[in-house]
Scaffold this motif. Structure first.
Motif, PDB file in Angstrom:
ATOM      1  N   ALA A  62       0.828  -1.208   0.000  1.00 49.55           N
ATOM      2  CA  ALA A  62       0.000   0.000   0.000  1.00 49.55           C
ATOM      3  C   ALA A  62       0.861   1.256   0.000  1.00 49.55           C
ATOM      4  CB  ALA A  62      -0.941  -0.007   1.204  1.00 49.55           C
ATOM      5  N   ILE A  63       1.931   1.251   0.781  1.00 57.66           N
ATOM      6  CA  ILE A  63       2.816   2.416   0.801  1.00 57.66           C
ATOM      7  C   ILE A  63       3.544   2.539  -0.534  1.00 57.66           C
ATOM      8  CG2 ILE A  63       4.908   3.383   1.851  1.00 57.66           C
ATOM      9  CD1 ILE A  63       3.832   2.397   4.561  1.00 57.66           C
ATOM     10  N   GLY A  64       3.954   1.419  -1.097  1.00 61.62           N
ATOM     11  CA  GLY A  64       4.587   1.449  -2.422  1.00 61.62           C
ATOM     12  C   GLY A  64       3.669   2.038  -3.477  1.00 61.62           C
ATOM     13  N   LYS A  65       2.403   1.665  -3.421  1.00 63.79           N
ATOM     14  CA  LYS A  65       1.424   2.217  -4.367  1.00 63.79           C
ATOM     15  C   LYS A  65       1.267   3.719  -4.159  1.00 63.79           C
ATOM     16  CE  LYS A  65      -3.327   1.752  -5.969  1.00 63.79           C
ATOM     17  NZ  LYS A  65      -4.598   1.013  -5.837  1.00 63.79           N
ATOM     18  N   ALA A  66       1.203   4.146  -2.893  1.00 59.74           N
ATOM     19  CA  ALA A  66       1.070   5.576  -2.601  1.00 59.74           C
ATOM     20  C   ALA A  66       2.266   6.354  -3.150  1.00 59.74           C
ATOM     21  CB  ALA A  66       0.930   5.797  -1.093  1.00 59.74           C
ATOM     22  N   VAL A  67       3.462   5.816  -2.966  1.00 60.80           N
ATOM     23  CA  VAL A  67       4.673   6.482  -3.470  1.00 60.80           C
ATOM     24  C   VAL A  67       4.630   6.567  -4.996  1.00 60.80           C
ATOM     25  CG1 VAL A  67       7.180   6.220  -3.725  1.00 60.80           C
ATOM     26  CG2 VAL A  67       6.115   5.951  -1.469  1.00 60.80           C
ATOM     27  N   ARG A  68       4.223   5.485  -5.656  1.00 58.37           N
ATOM     28  CA  ARG A  68       4.133   5.507  -7.123  1.00 58.37           C
ATOM     29  C   ARG A  68       3.111   6.531  -7.609  1.00 58.37           C
ATOM     30  NH1 ARG A  68       3.998   0.205  -6.316  1.00 58.37           N
ATOM     31  NH2 ARG A  68       1.879   0.013  -7.082  1.00 58.37           N
ATOM     32  N   ILE A  69       1.988   6.634  -6.916  1.00 61.39           N
ATOM     33  CA  ILE A  69       0.973   7.623  -7.310  1.00 61.39           C
ATOM     34  C   ILE A  69       1.553   9.028  -7.230  1.00 61.39           C
ATOM     35  CG2 ILE A  69      -1.208   8.704  -6.611  1.00 61.39           C
ATOM     36  CD1 ILE A  69      -2.100   5.823  -5.755  1.00 61.39           C
ATOM     37  N   ILE A  70       2.287   9.291  -6.161  1.00 60.31           N
ATOM     38  CA  ILE A  70       2.888  10.624  -6.019  1.00 60.31           C
ATOM     39  C   ILE A  70       3.949  10.841  -7.084  1.00 60.31           C
ATOM     40  CG2 ILE A  70       4.322  12.095  -4.557  1.00 60.31           C
ATOM     41  CD1 ILE A  70       2.867  10.843  -2.125  1.00 60.31           C
ATOM     42  N   ALA A  86       5.057  13.813 -11.383  1.00 63.07           N
ATOM     43  CA  ALA A  86       5.489  13.782 -12.785  1.00 63.07           C
ATOM     44  C   ALA A  86       4.640  14.691 -13.661  1.00 63.07           C
ATOM     45  CB  ALA A  86       5.441  12.353 -13.321  1.00 63.07           C
ATOM     46  N   GLY A  87       3.406  14.955 -13.237  1.00 59.02           N
ATOM     47  CA  GLY A  87       2.517  15.794 -14.029  1.00 59.02           C
ATOM     48  C   GLY A  87       2.722  17.288 -13.843  1.00 59.02           C
ATOM     49  N   LEU A  88       3.576  17.670 -12.914  1.00 57.09           N
ATOM     50  CA  LEU A  88       3.805  19.099 -12.682  1.00 57.09           C
ATOM     51  C   LEU A  88       4.593  19.704 -13.833  1.00 57.09           C
ATOM     52  CD1 LEU A  88       4.774  19.024  -8.907  1.00 57.09           C
ATOM     53  CD2 LEU A  88       2.606  19.779  -9.884  1.00 57.09           C
ATOM     54  N   ASN A  89       4.196  20.883 -14.244  1.00 56.25           N
ATOM     55  CA  ASN A  89       4.934  21.635 -15.260  1.00 56.25           C
ATOM     56  C   ASN A  89       5.573  22.818 -14.537  1.00 56.25           C
ATOM     57  OD1 ASN A  89       5.702  23.493 -17.266  1.00 56.25           O
ATOM     58  ND2 ASN A  89       4.227  22.608 -18.703  1.00 56.25           N
ATOM     59  N   LEU A  90       6.847  22.672 -14.220  1.00 58.04           N
ATOM     60  CA  LEU A  90       7.527  23.685 -13.417  1.00 58.04           C
ATOM     61  C   LEU A  90       7.700  25.005 -14.156  1.00 58.04           C
ATOM     62  CD1 LEU A  90      10.194  21.403 -11.706  1.00 58.04           C
ATOM     63  CD2 LEU A  90       7.997  22.181 -10.801  1.00 58.04           C
ATOM     64  N   GLU A  91       7.793  24.953 -15.482  1.00 59.02           N
ATOM     65  CA  GLU A  91       7.948  26.189 -16.258  1.00 59.02           C
ATOM     66  C   GLU A  91       6.660  27.006 -16.239  1.00 59.02           C
ATOM     67  OE1 GLU A  91       9.476  25.490 -20.173  1.00 59.02           O
ATOM     68  OE2 GLU A  91      11.101  24.226 -19.412  1.00 59.02           O
ATOM     69  N   GLN A  92       5.545  26.374 -16.518  1.00 59.29           N
ATOM     70  CA  GLN A  92       4.284  27.096 -16.575  1.00 59.29           C
ATOM     71  C   GLN A  92       3.635  27.248 -15.201  1.00 59.29           C
ATOM     72  OE1 GLN A  92       1.795  25.154 -19.448  1.00 59.29           O
ATOM     73  NE2 GLN A  92       2.931  25.980 -21.191  1.00 59.29           N
ATOM     74  N   VAL A 101       6.737  11.683   0.082  1.00 61.87           N
ATOM     75  CA  VAL A 101       7.411  10.419  -0.233  1.00 61.87           C
ATOM     76  C   VAL A 101       8.403  10.057   0.872  1.00 61.87           C
ATOM     77  CG1 VAL A 101       9.054   9.321  -1.825  1.00 61.87           C
ATOM     78  CG2 VAL A 101       7.057  10.529  -2.723  1.00 61.87           C
ATOM     79  N   GLN A 102       9.135  11.045   1.369  1.00 66.03           N
ATOM     80  CA  GLN A 102      10.078  10.783   2.471  1.00 66.03           C
ATOM     81  C   GLN A 102       9.337  10.260   3.697  1.00 66.03           C
ATOM     82  OE1 GLN A 102      12.074  14.507   3.096  1.00 66.03           O
ATOM     83  NE2 GLN A 102      13.625  14.092   1.540  1.00 66.03           N
ATOM     84  N   ARG A 103       8.223  10.886   4.037  1.00 68.05           N
ATOM     85  CA  ARG A 103       7.463  10.466   5.224  1.00 68.05           C
ATOM     86  C   ARG A 103       6.832   9.084   5.024  1.00 68.05           C
ATOM     87  NH1 ARG A 103       8.812  11.489   9.540  1.00 68.05           N
ATOM     88  NH2 ARG A 103       6.748  11.594  10.483  1.00 68.05           N
TER      89      ARG A 103
END
Length: 133
Positions: free
Chosen positions: A49-57, A63-69, A85-87
């Protein structure tokens, strides 16, 4: 099997805005599953479950963040996701339910705020927050 087909159908017909909402829902559900498994001392389920949560994040939200825009908002979200993810990793390694609660408390307001945004209004923020942007 029905739940899997329903989930696949939801993803296939969802808008980018709705997909982010589904990611938040799945993330919070994974954290809840990890907490339950931790309470039952079910190490394998907790880890999955924690592995799945980390993958979702990592693979969905971050991964979906666009840092430029996305500017400062996207940078701040990236930092929040990294901290989460660290926590989660700490929770897994040390069987620390408080770390799971902390991550859920950090994510829930984002998920709630995201759900309050209407699909039409989300188009403007889509490049900033939506996966695959």
């Amino acid at each position: 099997a029905y739940k899997r087909v329903a989930a696949e159908t939801s993803v296939q017909v969802a808008s980018p805005h709705q997909l982010v909402g589904l990611l938040f829902d799945a993330l919070l559900q994974s954290i809840a599953n990890a907490r339950g498994a931790m309470d039952r001392n079910d190490i394998a389920t907790k880890g999955a479950a924690i592995g799945k949560a980390v993958r979702i994040i990592e693979e969905g939200l971050k991964a979906g963040l666009n840092l430029e825009q996305g500017g400062e908002l996207a940078v701040n979200l990236r930092g929040l996701y990294g901290y989460s993810v660290q926590r989660l990793t700490h929770a897994n390694l040390h069987n620390d339910p408080a770390a799971l609660v902390e991550v859920a408390q950090l994510i829930e307001p984002l998920a709630d705020a995201w759900k309050q945004i209407k699909d039409g209004a989300a188009v403007a923020s889509q490049p900033t927050l939506a996966p695959g942007a």
